[in-house]
Structure formats: structure tokens, C-alpha cells
Design a protein around this motif. Sequence first.
Motif, PDB file in Angstrom:
ATOM      1  N   ALA A 109       0.841  -1.207   0.000  1.00 51.19           N
ATOM      2  CA  ALA A 109       0.000   0.000   0.000  1.00 51.19           C
ATOM      3  C   ALA A 109       0.871   1.250   0.000  1.00 51.19           C
ATOM      4  O   ALA A 109       0.601   2.211  -0.728  1.00 51.19           O
ATOM      5  CB  ALA A 109      -0.931  -0.004   1.214  1.00 51.19           C
ATOM      6  N   VAL A 110       1.938   1.239   0.802  1.00 44.77           N
ATOM      7  CA  VAL A 110       2.863   2.377   0.815  1.00 44.77           C
ATOM      8  C   VAL A 110       3.560   2.498  -0.544  1.00 44.77           C
ATOM      9  O   VAL A 110       3.758   3.605  -1.062  1.00 44.77           O
ATOM     10  CB  VAL A 110       3.906   2.228   1.943  1.00 44.77           C
ATOM     11  N   GLY A 111       3.913   1.358  -1.146  1.00 47.16           N
ATOM     12  CA  GLY A 111       4.526   1.382  -2.473  1.00 47.16           C
ATOM     13  C   GLY A 111       3.593   1.983  -3.514  1.00 47.16           C
ATOM     14  O   GLY A 111       4.032   2.726  -4.399  1.00 47.16           O
ATOM     15  N   MET A 112       2.299   1.682  -3.416  1.00 48.15           N
ATOM     16  CA  MET A 112       1.327   2.281  -4.327  1.00 48.15           C
ATOM     17  C   MET A 112       1.226   3.786  -4.112  1.00 48.15           C
ATOM     18  O   MET A 112       1.108   4.564  -5.067  1.00 48.15           O
ATOM     19  CB  MET A 112      -0.046   1.635  -4.140  1.00 48.15           C
ATOM     20  N   MET A 113       1.267   4.229  -2.873  1.00 44.85           N
ATOM     21  CA  MET A 113       1.209   5.658  -2.578  1.00 44.85           C
ATOM     22  C   MET A 113       2.458   6.368  -3.090  1.00 44.85           C
ATOM     23  O   MET A 113       2.381   7.504  -3.580  1.00 44.85           O
ATOM     24  CB  MET A 113       1.045   5.879  -1.073  1.00 44.85           C
ATOM     25  N   LEU A 114       3.613   5.706  -2.986  1.00 50.87           N
ATOM     26  CA  LEU A 114       4.855   6.251  -3.550  1.00 50.87           C
ATOM     27  C   LEU A 114       4.711   6.429  -5.055  1.00 50.87           C
ATOM     28  O   LEU A 114       5.097   7.464  -5.613  1.00 50.87           O
ATOM     29  CB  LEU A 114       6.017   5.313  -3.229  1.00 50.87           C
ATOM     30  N   LEU A 115       4.138   5.430  -5.708  1.00 54.18           N
ATOM     31  CA  LEU A 115       3.905   5.521  -7.145  1.00 54.18           C
ATOM     32  C   LEU A 115       2.952   6.667  -7.474  1.00 54.18           C
ATOM     33  O   LEU A 115       3.193   7.445  -8.402  1.00 54.18           O
ATOM     34  CB  LEU A 115       3.331   4.201  -7.667  1.00 54.18           C
ATOM     35  N   ALA A 116       1.861   6.777  -6.724  1.00 57.78           N
ATOM     36  CA  ALA A 116       0.865   7.823  -6.975  1.00 57.78           C
ATOM     37  C   ALA A 116       1.458   9.217  -6.824  1.00 57.78           C
ATOM     38  O   ALA A 116       1.038  10.159  -7.500  1.00 57.78           O
ATOM     39  CB  ALA A 116      -0.322   7.660  -6.029  1.00 57.78           C
ATOM     40  N   ASP A 132      15.607   1.838   0.827  1.00 57.80           N
ATOM     41  CA  ASP A 132      16.233   0.534   1.052  1.00 57.80           C
ATOM     42  C   ASP A 132      15.192  -0.578   1.229  1.00 57.80           C
ATOM     43  O   ASP A 132      15.283  -1.393   2.146  1.00 57.80           O
ATOM     44  CB  ASP A 132      17.152   0.595   2.280  1.00 57.80           C
ATOM     45  N   SER A 133      14.189  -0.590   0.337  1.00 57.75           N
ATOM     46  CA  SER A 133      13.143  -1.607   0.428  1.00 57.75           C
ATOM     47  C   SER A 133      12.749  -2.062  -0.974  1.00 57.75           C
ATOM     48  O   SER A 133      12.114  -1.308  -1.723  1.00 57.75           O
ATOM     49  CB  SER A 133      11.912  -1.067   1.164  1.00 57.75           C
ATOM     50  N   GLU A 134      13.119  -3.304  -1.323  1.00 61.69           N
ATOM     51  CA  GLU A 134      12.744  -3.838  -2.630  1.00 61.69           C
ATOM     52  C   GLU A 134      11.236  -4.029  -2.737  1.00 61.69           C
ATOM     53  O   GLU A 134      10.648  -3.836  -3.805  1.00 61.69           O
ATOM     54  CB  GLU A 134      13.457  -5.170  -2.902  1.00 61.69           C
ATOM     55  N   ALA A 135      10.603  -4.418  -1.632  1.00 61.33           N
ATOM     56  CA  ALA A 135       9.163  -4.666  -1.658  1.00 61.33           C
ATOM     57  C   ALA A 135       8.390  -3.397  -2.007  1.00 61.33           C
ATOM     58  O   ALA A 135       7.375  -3.448  -2.705  1.00 61.33           O
ATOM     59  CB  ALA A 135       8.700  -5.218  -0.308  1.00 61.33           C
ATOM     60  N   LEU A 136       8.865  -2.248  -1.523  1.00 59.50           N
ATOM     61  CA  LEU A 136       8.196  -0.989  -1.841  1.00 59.50           C
ATOM     62  C   LEU A 136       8.265  -0.666  -3.326  1.00 59.50           C
ATOM     63  O   LEU A 136       7.435   0.094  -3.840  1.00 59.50           O
ATOM     64  CB  LEU A 136       8.837   0.165  -1.052  1.00 59.50           C
ATOM     65  N   ALA A 137       9.234  -1.257  -4.026  1.00 60.44           N
ATOM     66  CA  ALA A 137       9.399  -0.978  -5.454  1.00 60.44           C
ATOM     67  C   ALA A 137       8.498  -1.839  -6.329  1.00 60.44           C
ATOM     68  O   ALA A 137       8.309  -1.525  -7.508  1.00 60.44           O
ATOM     69  CB  ALA A 137      10.859  -1.207  -5.858  1.00 60.44           C
ATOM     70  N   VAL A 138       7.926  -2.901  -5.774  1.00 63.50           N
ATOM     71  CA  VAL A 138       7.141  -3.838  -6.576  1.00 63.50           C
ATOM     72  C   VAL A 138       5.940  -3.177  -7.256  1.00 63.50           C
ATOM     73  O   VAL A 138       5.711  -3.391  -8.455  1.00 63.50           O
ATOM     74  CB  VAL A 138       6.709  -5.053  -5.733  1.00 63.50           C
ATOM     75  N   PRO A 139       5.132  -2.373  -6.545  1.00 60.06           N
ATOM     76  CA  PRO A 139       3.998  -1.749  -7.233  1.00 60.06           C
ATOM     77  C   PRO A 139       4.416  -0.913  -8.442  1.00 60.06           C
ATOM     78  O   PRO A 139       3.771  -0.973  -9.492  1.00 60.06           O
ATOM     79  CB  PRO A 139       3.369  -0.873  -6.137  1.00 60.06           C
ATOM     80  N   ALA A 140       5.495  -0.136  -8.306  1.00 58.16           N
ATOM     81  CA  ALA A 140       5.960   0.686  -9.425  1.00 58.16           C
ATOM     82  C   ALA A 140       6.461  -0.185 -10.572  1.00 58.16           C
ATOM     83  O   ALA A 140       6.245   0.133 -11.747  1.00 58.16           O
ATOM     84  CB  ALA A 140       7.065   1.637  -8.967  1.00 58.16           C
ATOM     85  N   ALA A 141       7.137  -1.288 -10.261  1.00 53.73           N
ATOM     86  CA  ALA A 141       7.640  -2.185 -11.298  1.00 53.73           C
ATOM     87  C   ALA A 141       6.487  -2.846 -12.051  1.00 53.73           C
ATOM     88  O   ALA A 141       6.500  -2.922 -13.287  1.00 53.73           O
ATOM     89  CB  ALA A 141       8.547  -3.248 -10.686  1.00 53.73           C
TER      90      ALA A 141
END
Length: 295
Positions: A69-76, A254-263
Motif C-alpha cells: 500500500a505504501v509502495g502504491m502511494m509512492l507511485l501515486a 532501502d526496500s525492494e518490496a516498496l518498489a514492486v507496485p511501481a515495477a
Amino acid sequence: MDSALTTVALPVALAIIMFGLGLSLTVGDFRRIGQSPRAVVIALAAQVLVLPAVCFGLVTLVDLDPLLAVGMMLLAASPGGTTANLFSHLFRGDVALNITLTAVNSVLAVVTLPVVVNLALAHFDPADADDVGLQLGKTLQVFAIVLVPVAIGMVVRRSSPAFADRADKPVRIASAVVLALVIAGALLAERENLADYLADIGVVAVVFCAISLTLGYVLPRVLGVEPQQALASAFEVGIHNSTLAIAVAISVLDSEALAVPAAVYGVLMFPLALAAGFLLRRLHHEPGHRVPART
């Protein structure tokens, strides 16, 4: 993820893309705000205010994993990029408006991206991300990786326009290759969890992309913006700078999981943007819809 990719390849990749963006910008692109204030303000409001709110509602509705969810917000919160400009050019949108929006929102993102990410972290409180956050030092890193290459590109264009024009196509090609490699690297880093992540985030990414493209077009049209500019707005709002989001997630947070939504989004946005482009162009050519002449 391999440390060489994290510490060297990702920052270099993003620098190439942002430098290429800078090569296409001039001070006049910022001045153009005064020439099309309605279109610029509406599109920026959609990007900076409405889109994060929509994303928050979506990830809350589906009860997404807190880290994703945080990764999606980063993307947004990430601005549009050169890919949006290319799609706008392909479907005859107002490319000058895209360039202006990309320039302005890239500057705004230095402030808005850390605010959105920190609010998302505070709200979703991922259990395995206790040390994640964009404090002052990391915010300065975002500033450096976003604005410094753009500024260098603008200086190069101002001092040597001929070189900037010659370099434009090679840098665009390099940016496309780099984007593909960054997305592949981010997905590869999480390959053990990739099937679960795709199951969790795939539908959400598709829905968010569709909403973004629709919002980017419909909101300007409802508020009186001409079709060509609304088309440009659709791509600017709907196509995010996935490389920036991935770089911030991995190199800064430093979080690969946070990058998954953007990828995942970076892969899915291309067919969706193409479909939206063809659909909107057909709409413009229907009786009663006149496409303004390009200048």
C-alpha cells in the motif's frame, strides 16, 4: 537486491532519464504556465491532490498489504515523465503542455513525494519497515536524484542547443532501455515473492492506471479544457515515472518490496495507455469533436 545495482545502476539509470528530460526543457516551459493556466492547474491538481487520494481509497478498499500500500502511494506521488510525452506525441496531444507539466511536477515532487510517503507510512505502519521513512537527509537525496540531472540537462540545452537536439533521440532510446532494465531488476529482486505480489497488486495496478488515465482526461474536459490538452493531461496523470518510484524505494528507502507496485505498474501501463490513446483519438474524430490544429 545486489548492492551494485542498488548503489550504482539505479541512480545512474534515473540520472540518464532525468538528464534526458532536462535536455528537452527550457525556462520557457515553466513560463508557459501563464499561457495555459487552466489546463496546467487542473492537471497538476489531479496529479498532486486527487490521485493520491484516489490511490489511498483504492488500497484501503481492497485491504492491500501495508508495505505494498505504501509502495502504491509512492507511485501515486511520483510525477509523469518522458514516457508520457512520447505517448502524447504519438496520439497528437499537446506535447508542450506535457513538457510543462512534467517540469513543474518534477519540482513539486521534491516536496509532495516525501509528504505523501511519510503520511502513508504513518497510516499503514508496515510491520517490517520500522526504519523506512523520508526524513530530511533522505528528502535531500530525492532532491538530488530528481532535480540535479534535470538542471544539468537544461544547462546543456541552453549552452549547446544543437548538441541537445542531436542527443535527444539517443537519450530517449537509452531511457527506454534503462526503464525496461530497472523494472526487470526490481521484479527479479523479489522473484521469490513475485507470484504473490502479482496476485496482490496486479489488479490494483490495472485499476489505478485506468482510473488515472480516465481522471486525467475527464476532469479537464468537464472543466472546459480543449480535447488536445485533455489528451495530454490523460497521459501525464496516467503514466508515472516508475523509475523514480523504484529508485526512491530501493536506493533511498532501502526496500525492494516498496518498489514492486511501481515495477508492476511500469509494465502494465503501456498497453493500457495505448488502448486509452486509440479510444480517445477515435472519440475526437467522432462528429461534434474537433481536434484543434497543431501549432
